[in-house]
Design a protein around this motif. Sequence first.
Motif, PDB file in Angstrom:
ATOM      1  N   LEU A 154      -3.691  23.123 -11.713  1.00  0.00           N
ATOM      2  CA  LEU A 154      -4.913  22.962 -12.503  1.00  0.00           C
ATOM      3  C   LEU A 154      -4.604  22.707 -13.977  1.00  0.00           C
ATOM      4  N   LEU A 155      -3.592  23.395 -14.514  1.00  0.00           N
ATOM      5  CA  LEU A 155      -3.205  23.144 -15.905  1.00  0.00           C
ATOM      6  C   LEU A 155      -2.657  21.735 -16.077  1.00  0.00           C
ATOM      7  N   SER A 171      -6.764  15.256 -19.602  1.00  0.00           N
ATOM      8  CA  SER A 171      -7.484  15.217 -20.871  1.00  0.00           C
ATOM      9  C   SER A 171      -6.699  14.441 -21.924  1.00  0.00           C
ATOM     10  N   LEU A 222      -3.469  19.056 -14.231  1.00  0.00           N
ATOM     11  CA  LEU A 222      -4.594  18.119 -14.153  1.00  0.00           C
ATOM     12  C   LEU A 222      -5.447  18.153 -15.420  1.00  0.00           C
ATOM     13  N   GLN A 223      -5.763  19.353 -15.884  1.00  0.00           N
ATOM     14  CA  GLN A 223      -6.610  19.465 -17.078  1.00  0.00           C
ATOM     15  C   GLN A 223      -5.881  18.954 -18.310  1.00  0.00           C
ATOM     16  N   GLY A 224      -4.640  19.382 -18.505  1.00  0.00           N
ATOM     17  CA  GLY A 224      -3.906  19.016 -19.719  1.00  0.00           C
ATOM     18  C   GLY A 224      -3.579  17.543 -19.791  1.00  0.00           C
ATOM     19  N   TRP A 279     -12.082  15.762 -22.181  1.00  0.00           N
ATOM     20  CA  TRP A 279     -13.057  16.257 -21.219  1.00  0.00           C
ATOM     21  C   TRP A 279     -12.613  17.633 -20.734  1.00  0.00           C
ATOM     22  N   GLY A 280     -13.527  18.344 -20.125  1.00  0.00           N
ATOM     23  CA  GLY A 280     -13.218  19.624 -19.511  1.00  0.00           C
ATOM     24  C   GLY A 280     -13.188  20.780 -20.491  1.00  0.00           C
ATOM     25  N   PRO A 281     -12.676  21.910 -20.034  1.00  0.00           N
ATOM     26  CA  PRO A 281     -12.647  23.117 -20.864  1.00  0.00           C
ATOM     27  C   PRO A 281     -11.831  22.946 -22.145  1.00  0.00           C
ATOM     28  N   LEU A 282     -10.789  22.128 -22.083  1.00  0.00           N
ATOM     29  CA  LEU A 282      -9.966  21.934 -23.273  1.00  0.00           C
ATOM     30  C   LEU A 282     -10.754  21.240 -24.377  1.00  0.00           C
ATOM     31  N   PRO A 311      -3.207  18.872 -25.292  1.00  0.00           N
ATOM     32  CA  PRO A 311      -3.374  18.631 -23.860  1.00  0.00           C
ATOM     33  C   PRO A 311      -2.052  18.437 -23.129  1.00  0.00           C
TER      34      PRO A 311
END
Length: 81
Positions: A24-25, A32, A27-29, A43-46, A60
Motif C-alpha cells: 500500500l505504501l 502519487s 502504491l500510494q507513494g 492524490w490520496g492521503p498523501l 511520495p
Amino acid sequence: MSEVLRLVFVEARIYGLTLVAGVLLILQGWGSGVTELLRGAGWGPLAWVAERVALPEDAPFLLGALGFVLVLSACFAVQHD
C-alpha cells in the motif's frame, strides 16, 4: 491449539500485515509521485497531508521506498525463519 502452531499463526499475521502495508505504501507513494510529475497534482492521503503540512518535494517517492523496504524485510524474515 499447541503453542508452536499459535506462534506460527501470529508470525504469519505479522508478515502478512507487513507485506500489505508495504504494498500500500508503494502504491500510494510512487503512484502519487508519478501523478504529481505527469499532471502536477497528487492524490490520496498523501495529498491530503501535503495540504496541511509542508512535505519535502520527493516525499511520495520516499514513502514508496519505505514500502519497498517493508516488503523486502518481510520477505527476508520469512525466508530466514
